[in-house]
Design an enzyme around this catalytic site. Structure first.
Site, PDB file in Angstrom:
ATOM      1  N   ASN A 142      72.988 -56.646  -0.955  1.00 25.38           N
ATOM      2  CA  ASN A 142      72.311 -58.146  -0.803  1.00 25.38           C
ATOM      3  C   ASN A 142      70.798 -57.903   0.139  1.00 25.38           C
ATOM      4  O   ASN A 142      70.264 -58.336   1.184  1.00 25.38           O
ATOM      5  CB  ASN A 142      72.669 -59.503  -0.159  1.00 25.38           C
ATOM      6  CG  ASN A 142      73.536 -60.087  -1.522  1.00 25.38           C
ATOM      7  OD1 ASN A 142      72.900 -59.813  -2.029  1.00 25.38           O
ATOM      8  ND2 ASN A 142      74.671 -61.186  -0.546  1.00 25.38           N
ATOM      9  N   LYS A 143      71.425 -56.300   0.776  1.00 30.41           N
ATOM     10  CA  LYS A 143      69.809 -56.007   2.313  1.00 30.41           C
ATOM     11  C   LYS A 143      68.775 -56.044   0.668  1.00 30.41           C
ATOM     12  O   LYS A 143      68.140 -55.786  -0.080  1.00 30.41           O
ATOM     13  CB  LYS A 143      70.224 -54.721   3.101  1.00 30.41           C
ATOM     14  CG  LYS A 143      72.082 -55.109   3.278  1.00 30.41           C
ATOM     15  CD  LYS A 143      71.687 -56.234   4.021  1.00 30.41           C
ATOM     16  CE  LYS A 143      73.098 -56.166   5.962  1.00 30.41           C
ATOM     17  NZ  LYS A 143      74.369 -55.923   5.165  1.00 30.41           N
TER      18      LYS A 143
END
Ligand code: PLP
Length: 373
Positions: free
Chosen positions: A183-184
């Site tokens: 998700n970064k």
């Protein structure tokens, strides 16, 4: 017309990345190898030539940073209660003691006045987190560290592409840790990297990464520190090599989406709903997340459920760490960090990822307004 479900986050993976991974898989060398080396070189160039080493998670990157800084039993490390629990867990993992300082209600990052007030003779390091990618006042942070002779281990897990005075986070400072979890802002599926000060620290990080192995010494292979198994694979590095060149475009896109959020919420939103928007920082933040603090009249769970009914995914980042059972068992209590506790109960993350478009933002905002009315 029913719209498709809008998740709060989603990685952007192009066909070139998929081909690059397939190429590694066909090559006969799938673990750490030339792709890891190339990825580390690419990152090092971005960080102004500082040494960079990659690992298989942001969490172990942080743990190795603490070990490289020589943090261990008897040492106190000051950090924020509003972060992913990994931030505090790694302090315990190396045998040191986490000390929390309450947050600034506007930035939601550690309050640097409270951080300085928490320094004791046992304090060895400061461990700030840049929530949503918004840095703290970096000049002030490093002034405090210099004044008290402390190491700084930056949990910049969310801050790749963020900057301070026009310089990328990681291109200056002490030990700076990033995560490439899915998700970064850029990803290697799982992974992380550490920016270090010099070649000696980089060699030490390599040892902690792989069982303490050194190539010098007894019969050309020796072990002189206790290391673990934290190396990144070439499969992950191949993803990273394709993601990194997109970082600037991803960051620009996220900033544009954040601007759209502010425009769509409008100037009256906070006054009419009681919700709090994030600081409108378009200079330093990479807009890893767009986070609201909800008003008291709705519970977080009810808000998330209602948004789901509107086909909008909402994230929860994060509950206050010191109120989690493991930390309560270590003596932390309700009331110790009241701002973090209030924010931790009511903070939510709206959809934010590079492949979104402005109509997605408008949909999310309309739903928030309906739910909060
Ligand atoms: C993602 C994250 C981590 C941990 O990174 P992983 O790669 O998931 O181990 C640590 N701290 C913060 C603030 C994060 O957002």
């Amino acid at each position: 017309m029913t719209s498709a479900f809008l998740p709060f986050s989603k990685p952007t993976i192009d066909e070139a990345t998929i081909s690059a991974v397939a190429e590694v898989l066909r090559s006969g060398w799938i673990t750490s190898g030339p792709k890891v080396q190339a990825f580390e070189a690419m990152l090092s160039e971005y960080f102004g030539g500082r040494p960079v080493r990659t690992f298989n998670s942001g969490t172990c990157t942080m743990e190795i940073a603490l070990r490289v800084a020589g943090i261990g039993p008897g040492d106190e490390v000051i950090t924020t209660p509003i972060s992913w629990v990994a931030t505090a867990n790694v302090i315990i993992e190396v045998g040191a003691t986490p000390v929390f300082a309450d947050i600034d209600p506007v930035t939601r990052n550690i309050d640097l006045d409270r951080l300085e007030a928490a320094i004791t003779p046992r304090t060895k390091a400061l461990l700030p987190v840049y929530l949503s990618g918004l840095p703290v006042d970096m000049d002030r942070l490093y002034a405090i560290a210099a004044k008290h002779n402390l190491r700084v281990i930056e949990d910049a897990a969310q801050a790749i592409g963020s900057s301070w005075n026009g310089k990328p986070i990681g291109s200056f400072g002490d030990l700076v840790s990033f995560s490439f979890q899915a998700n970064k802002n850029i990803t290697t599926a799982e992974g992380g990297c550490l920016v270090l000060n010099n070649a000696d620290e980089a060699r030490l990080a390599e040892k902690y990464r792989l069982q303490g192995v050194t190539r010098s010494g007894f019969d050309g292979l020796d072990v002189d520190v206790l290391g673990g198994k934290f190396n990144m694979t070439d499969i992950s590095a191949a993803i990273g090599l394709n993601q990194f060149p997109l970082l600037e475009a991803f960051t620009a896109k996220r900033r544009a989406l954040a601007k759209r959020y502010f425009a769509a919420f409008g100037l009256a939103f906070e006054a009419t709903t009681g919700a709090q928007l994030p600081p409108a920082n378009f200079e330093n933040s990479n807009w890893h997340m767009f986070q609201l603090v909800l008003p008291n009249h709705i519970s977080r769970a009810d808000f998330m459920a209602a948004m789901k009914d509107h086909q909008i995914g909402i994230g929860y980042h994060y509950p206050a760490i010191h109120l989690l059972t493991l930390y309560r068992e270590r003596g932390f209590r309700e009331g110790m960090f009241p701002i973090a506790e209030a924010v931790g109960r009511r903070i939510v993350s709206l959809p934010m990822f590079a492949a979104m478009d402005e109509t997605d933002v408008d949909r999310a905002v309309s739903a928030v307004k309906l739910v909060l009315q």
